[in-house]
Design an enzyme around this catalytic site. Structure first.
Site, PDB file in Angstrom:
ATOM      1  N   GLY A  46      68.957 -16.298  11.090  1.00 55.64           N
ATOM      2  CA  GLY A  46      69.871 -16.900  11.472  1.00 55.64           C
ATOM      3  C   GLY A  46      71.312 -16.271  10.946  1.00 55.64           C
ATOM      4  O   GLY A  46      71.459 -15.651   9.818  1.00 55.64           O
ATOM      5  N   GLN A  51      79.733 -14.476   8.391  1.00 61.25           N
ATOM      6  CA  GLN A  51      79.097 -13.391   7.709  1.00 61.25           C
ATOM      7  C   GLN A  51      79.233 -12.040   8.188  1.00 61.25           C
ATOM      8  O   GLN A  51      79.166 -10.917   7.399  1.00 61.25           O
ATOM      9  CB  GLN A  51      77.612 -13.700   7.903  1.00 61.25           C
ATOM     10  CG  GLN A  51      77.333 -14.983   7.161  1.00 61.25           C
ATOM     11  CD  GLN A  51      75.618 -15.243   7.177  1.00 61.25           C
ATOM     12  OE1 GLN A  51      75.162 -15.647   8.386  1.00 61.25           O
ATOM     13  NE2 GLN A  51      74.939 -14.759   6.434  1.00 61.25           N
ATOM     14  N   CYS A  91      69.858 -16.460   2.408  1.00 58.65           N
ATOM     15  CA  CYS A  91      70.871 -16.068   3.119  1.00 58.65           C
ATOM     16  C   CYS A  91      71.177 -14.722   3.006  1.00 58.65           C
ATOM     17  O   CYS A  91      71.121 -14.031   2.014  1.00 58.65           O
ATOM     18  CB  CYS A  91      71.983 -16.879   2.656  1.00 58.65           C
ATOM     19  SG  CYS A  91      73.685 -16.649   3.600  1.00 58.65           S
ATOM     20  N   LEU A  92      71.555 -14.137   4.072  1.00 57.03           N
ATOM     21  CA  LEU A  92      71.552 -12.547   4.135  1.00 57.03           C
ATOM     22  C   LEU A  92      73.037 -12.330   3.415  1.00 57.03           C
ATOM     23  O   LEU A  92      73.021 -11.290   2.801  1.00 57.03           O
ATOM     24  CB  LEU A  92      71.865 -12.083   5.390  1.00 57.03           C
ATOM     25  CG  LEU A  92      70.777 -11.923   6.526  1.00 57.03           C
ATOM     26  CD1 LEU A  92      70.900 -11.777   8.057  1.00 57.03           C
ATOM     27  CD2 LEU A  92      69.807 -10.959   6.040  1.00 57.03           C
ATOM     28  N   HIS A 133      72.486 -25.006   8.045  1.00 62.08           N
ATOM     29  CA  HIS A 133      72.809 -23.874   7.355  1.00 62.08           C
ATOM     30  C   HIS A 133      74.046 -22.817   7.854  1.00 62.08           C
ATOM     31  O   HIS A 133      74.825 -22.554   7.373  1.00 62.08           O
ATOM     32  CB  HIS A 133      71.638 -22.890   6.842  1.00 62.08           C
ATOM     33  CG  HIS A 133      71.826 -21.671   6.068  1.00 62.08           C
ATOM     34  ND1 HIS A 133      71.173 -21.373   4.802  1.00 62.08           N
ATOM     35  CD2 HIS A 133      72.597 -20.642   6.393  1.00 62.08           C
ATOM     36  CE1 HIS A 133      71.537 -20.391   4.542  1.00 62.08           C
ATOM     37  NE2 HIS A 133      72.394 -19.510   5.177  1.00 62.08           N
ATOM     38  N   GLU A 134      73.666 -22.561   9.006  1.00 58.83           N
ATOM     39  CA  GLU A 134      74.874 -21.785   9.826  1.00 58.83           C
ATOM     40  C   GLU A 134      76.050 -22.522  10.049  1.00 58.83           C
ATOM     41  O   GLU A 134      77.226 -21.938  10.089  1.00 58.83           O
ATOM     42  CB  GLU A 134      74.070 -21.157  11.306  1.00 58.83           C
ATOM     43  CG  GLU A 134      72.893 -20.562  10.963  1.00 58.83           C
ATOM     44  CD  GLU A 134      72.970 -19.305  10.023  1.00 58.83           C
ATOM     45  OE1 GLU A 134      74.025 -18.869   9.699  1.00 58.83           O
ATOM     46  OE2 GLU A 134      71.690 -18.945   9.355  1.00 58.83           O
ATOM     47  N   HIS A 137      78.221 -22.282   7.186  1.00 56.52           N
ATOM     48  CA  HIS A 137      79.051 -20.975   7.036  1.00 56.52           C
ATOM     49  C   HIS A 137      80.498 -21.020   7.672  1.00 56.52           C
ATOM     50  O   HIS A 137      81.220 -20.345   7.319  1.00 56.52           O
ATOM     51  CB  HIS A 137      78.153 -19.835   7.669  1.00 56.52           C
ATOM     52  CG  HIS A 137      77.017 -19.008   6.766  1.00 56.52           C
ATOM     53  ND1 HIS A 137      77.447 -18.611   5.393  1.00 56.52           N
ATOM     54  CD2 HIS A 137      75.858 -19.100   6.777  1.00 56.52           C
ATOM     55  CE1 HIS A 137      76.430 -18.164   4.858  1.00 56.52           C
ATOM     56  NE2 HIS A 137      75.218 -18.380   5.684  1.00 56.52           N
TER      57      HIS A 137
END
Ligand code: QAP
Ligand code: CO
Length: 164
Positions: A46, A51, A91-92, A133-134, A137
């Site tokens: 994701g 990000q 997470c990236l 989660h997304e 962000h």
């Protein structure tokens, strides 16, 4: 297509609240394509536009084994939540750090596609975790913000140590 640079904590730009998408145009299509390329290359499951330093309410996701179930969520809004689940998240933007986070077990999310058509999706398990989660962000929140102060401190310490 292009690979985009992924912001990592403690970059303050990750705290930006993203704006609603109003133009369903070629630029939006291009952004989602570049986000998929970036997410698959990472590899990740994701990615939120925040990000990649684009502060619009755009999320791409693919939780399938074979990277053959791409999903796009434009202007996603959770309209229903039920139950609690705990999932070990990564997470990236927080490379190498994983921690258990409690979130709703089942959600219904309303969103638009790249054409601007509205849809609703009910999800549980990993898909529900990933959507929550997304969307975080897009509101400037990273998963570490859900941890206790002590656990967050330990995670940040580990991240700082890995950067040396
Ligand atoms: C969010 O996360 C997520 O630390 C997506 O070194 C994660 O794609 C939602 C990744 C878990 C639900 C459950 C993380 C890649 C990818 C790393 C990701 C790393 C390399 C994370
Ligand atoms: Co993330």
């Amino acid at each position: 297509m292009a690979l985009l640079e992924i912001l990592t904590i403690p970059d303050p730009k990750l705290k930006t609240k993203a704006e609603k998408v109003t133009q369903f145009d070629a630029d939006l299509q291009r952004l989602t394509e570049d986000m998929f390329e970036t997410m698959y290359a990472a590899p990740g499951i994701g990615l939120a536009a925040t990000q990649v330093d684009v502060h619009k309410r755009v999320v791409v996701m693919d939780i399938s084994e074979n990277n053959d179930e791409p999903r796009v969520f434009i202007n996603p809004v959770i309209t229903e939540k039920d139950g609690i689940q705990t999932y070990e998240e990564g997470c990236l933007s927080v490379p190498g750090i994983y921690a258990k986070v409690k979130r709703a077990n089942q959600i219904t999310v309303s969103f638009q596609d790249v054409q601007g058509e509205t849809h609703a999706l009910t999800a549980d398990g990993l898909l529900a975790v990933c959507v929550q989660h997304e969307i975080d962000h897009l509101n400037g929140i990273v998963f570490l913000d859900h941890l206790s102060a002590l656990k967050r401190k330990m995670a940040l310490k580990k991240l700082a140590a890995a950067a040396n």
